[in-house]
Design an enzyme around this catalytic site. Sequence first.
Site, short mmCIF file in Angstrom:
data_model
loop_
_atom_site.label_atom_id
_atom_site.label_comp_id
_atom_site.label_asym_id
_atom_site.label_seq_id
_atom_site.Cartn_x
_atom_site.Cartn_y
_atom_site.Cartn_z
N GLU A 1 0.84 -1.20 0.00
CA GLU A 1 0.00 0.00 0.00
C GLU A 1 0.87 1.25 0.00
OE1 GLU A 1 -3.23 -2.77 1.19
OE2 GLU A 1 -1.21 -2.51 1.99
N THR A 2 0.34 2.29 -0.62
CA THR A 2 0.89 3.63 -0.51
C THR A 2 -0.20 4.51 0.07
OG1 THR A 2 2.42 3.33 -2.36
CG2 THR A 2 1.88 5.60 -1.75
#
Length: 265
Positions: free
Chosen positions: A46-47
């Site tokens: 995830e970012t």
Amino acid sequence: MSYPMYLVDAFVDQPFSGNPAGVCIVDKEPPAGWMQNVALEMNQAETAFVHKRADGSWDLRWFTPQVEVSLCGHATLAAAHALWLHAGETVATLEFHTLSGRLAATRIGDEIQLDFPSDFPQFIAEVPTVLLQLLGDQPQWFGQGRDDLIAVVDSADAVRNFVPNAEQIASFTSRGLILTAPGDAGSGLDMVSRFFAPKVGINEDPVTGSAHCLLACYWGHRLGKTHLRAQQASPRGGLLTLDWQGERVLLRGKARTMLSGEFQG
């Protein structure tokens, strides 16, 4: 455009452990397509994208390389760490507005505590044939949370030695599969788990905060405990402390910045 960007390991217990997340601090909310492209470029599980509101709270969104997700623990922990360490935040508790409602992150010594919604799994009697084939046996318990399935097996070694097949797991999950078992005797661990989400581009997640919102409810109820110690037994590994408080789960862990710079795009 250029924005501060950090790569942060969350839920670490030693260097090069835990779950890496990108954290991008922006001055206003960018288009969703841009954030998705940045997440693909970063190529982390995830970012996180954060920008500050006028009242001092933060908007927070999470993207895998393929999709936006409604809840992500490790990227929230990573975002809070980056805001305190790199963006000059000084408040003891950060408030985030997200797709899962209002979340909070609080500094407790050298750890960060996340305040997340509980996820109570519901029992499912019929186990998918593909999962039975992968496990080689009937799980002790099988159920469904908000987004993820949970399969409980006999031993921590069964979790560690499980050989996943991404294509097969994707065939019966809507997001992910949590595989879990009691902690090893004498280890001080209440649970061991692994998490697989090939449907959203994550064959195996190193440490998954949102999955522990479900695990805290399952193991808390089964063990009659509200304070739990958890290990995610991925190749990188990570440790979490959990406090189950009915409708909320408090997840605590450490974070470490590995890279810092600017994203140009």
